[in-house]
Write a protein that holds these residues in place. Structure first.
Motif, mmCIF file in Angstrom:
data_model
loop_
_atom_site.group_PDB
_atom_site.id
_atom_site.type_symbol
_atom_site.label_atom_id
_atom_site.label_comp_id
_atom_site.label_asym_id
_atom_site.label_seq_id
_atom_site.Cartn_x
_atom_site.Cartn_y
_atom_site.Cartn_z
ATOM 1 N N LEU A 148 -8.305 3.028 5.011
ATOM 2 C CA LEU A 148 -9.402 2.516 4.188
ATOM 3 C C LEU A 148 -10.360 3.634 3.788
ATOM 4 N N ASN A 187 -4.199 -0.353 -3.609
ATOM 5 C CA ASN A 187 -5.377 -0.025 -2.796
ATOM 6 C C ASN A 187 -5.337 -0.819 -1.479
ATOM 7 N N VAL A 243 -15.503 -3.987 9.596
ATOM 8 C CA VAL A 243 -14.563 -4.726 8.734
ATOM 9 C C VAL A 243 -13.934 -5.879 9.534
ATOM 10 N N MET A 295 -4.663 -5.764 1.887
ATOM 11 C CA MET A 295 -5.006 -6.675 2.988
ATOM 12 C C MET A 295 -5.138 -8.105 2.474
ATOM 13 N N TYR A 336 -5.266 -0.832 9.630
ATOM 14 C CA TYR A 336 -6.055 -0.200 10.696
ATOM 15 C C TYR A 336 -5.179 0.699 11.577
ATOM 16 N N PHE A 342 -5.030 -6.420 7.670
ATOM 17 C CA PHE A 342 -6.032 -5.530 8.278
ATOM 18 C C PHE A 342 -5.440 -4.782 9.475
ATOM 19 N N LEU A 388 -14.162 3.944 1.348
ATOM 20 C CA LEU A 388 -15.206 3.242 0.596
ATOM 21 C C LEU A 388 -15.980 4.310 -0.182
ATOM 22 N N TRP A 392 -7.541 -2.049 0.445
ATOM 23 C CA TRP A 392 -8.429 -3.224 0.496
ATOM 24 C C TRP A 392 -7.738 -4.429 -0.156
ATOM 25 N N ILE A 393 -7.108 -4.174 -1.311
ATOM 26 C CA ILE A 393 -6.421 -5.264 -2.020
ATOM 27 C C ILE A 393 -5.147 -5.667 -1.268
ATOM 28 N N TYR A 419 -14.080 0.467 10.794
ATOM 29 C CA TYR A 419 -13.081 -0.574 11.059
ATOM 30 C C TYR A 419 -13.669 -1.691 11.921
ATOM 31 N N SER A 469 0.817 -1.221 0.000
ATOM 32 C CA SER A 469 0.000 0.000 0.000
ATOM 33 C C SER A 469 0.847 1.267 0.000
#
Length: 322
Positions: free
Chosen positions: A147, A82, A165, A87, A231, A227, A149, A84-85, A162, A76
């Protein structure tokens, strides 16, 4: 059958209760403790797949978590992937490293498995420390991407996003472990654990099942590591530390080595218990001794862990009712 239904109802009630917690608790620190507990629950329950269900004394499980942490951090921040990817990439690299580790471990037994997996942890730690231009060395990596969205940012919502998630990650991990442990593959793991020679005589490849158990146990552990890094926005060598390892192992042993949800329950209890003791004068360091004593008592009174202990407590109630 009734017992299984009761277990399913209890588990559904637990997740339903966890799902509404942020609606009633707005304190971001309490939400943070729940998120950390979810991460530990994923680590402990997946560790149980190789340790409890397959009988592989794997002491390198936290390394898969650490690999997930650094994969997400490097992907990242250094490569702009990204979050999300990033993680999910943590799960992929952790599973691949578990496959490499499992090859020499699959045919070993007892203390030799412990030594090899512990050496693997030290090898990865030294690699992280020596490649400081990539990993940040002893200082680690900070200010990782957070993160988002769409237009919704997870950074300033008091950990509301979080929390969910982490809870969804835990739910998918538990579902995955339940499907694996109740499948024919899961039963073959127990056969390898309880009667290795008999399992081999029945045509089960002991080495193959151990390799698969280790690899599968690393997938969600690596994603949890990813994650955790995204986070906290930090990747630090401390994730390979003995303190984190011993706490996660105590969750496995206290929760129950032959269950899926025992370590989840233990992770929730121990995370809040250790944090509560940290706020008490004189218990800042002694809390780990308290956890060790609790682990000894649970193993002495109920070797199968908290799940068995709860079952024993319910039995006198049933007799009284009858």
């Amino acid at each position: 059958m009734m017992t299984n239904k009761r277990h399913l109802l209890a588990i559904a009630a637990l997740f339903a209760a966890l799902a509404v917690v942020p609606l009633f608790i707005a304190d971001s620190y309490v939400r943070h403790l729940f998120i950390i507990a979810f991460v530990y629950a994923v680590i402990a329950s997946n560790w149980n797949l190789s340790l409890g269900h397959c009988g592989v004394f794997n002491f390198g499980h936290l390394t898969f978590f650490g690999i997930g942490v650094y994969t997400a951090a490097i992907a990242s921040k250094t490569f702009g992937v990204n979050p999300w990817i990033a993680m999910l990439l943590g799960g992929g690299t952790a599973a691949f490293s578990a496959l490499l580790l499992a090859a020499p471990v699959a045919r070993l037994k007892g203390i030799y498995v412990v030594l090899v997996t512990f050496a693997f942890t030290q090898l990865v730690l030294q690699l992280v420390l020596s490649q400081s231009q990539v990993t940040g060395g002893a200082e680690g990596m900070v200010r990782l991407p957070f993160l988002e969205l769409g237009s919704y940012s997870f950074l300033k919502d008091f950990k509301f996003g979080y929390y969910y998630v982490g809870l969804v990650l835990l739910a998918f991990s538990c579902l995955f472990l339940a499907l694996v442990s109740n499948s024919s593959f899961g039963k073959s793991l127990k056969a390898v654990r309880d009667a290795e020679d008999y399992a081999a005589a029945r045509g089960i490849s002991v080495a193959r099942q151990r390799i698969l158990a280790l690899t599968l146990s690393a997938i969600f552990t690596g994603i949890a590591g990813g994650f955790y890094a995204i986070y906290l926005r930090v990747a630090s060598p401390e994730v390979f530390g003995f303190g984190t390892l011993s706490l996660a192992l105590s969750m496995v042993l206290i929760g129950g080595v032959n269950t899926v949800f025992g370590p989840v329950l233990a992770a929730l209890v121990l995370t809040f218990a250790t944090e509560a003791m940290a706020g008490l004068q004189g218990f800042e360091d002694a809390r780990f001794i308290v956890i060790a004593v609790a682990m000894i008592l649970v193993l002495r009174l109920a070797p199968e862990g908290l799940v068995e202990l709860i079952g024993k407590l319910r039995l006198p109630i049933r007799r009284t009712q009858t």
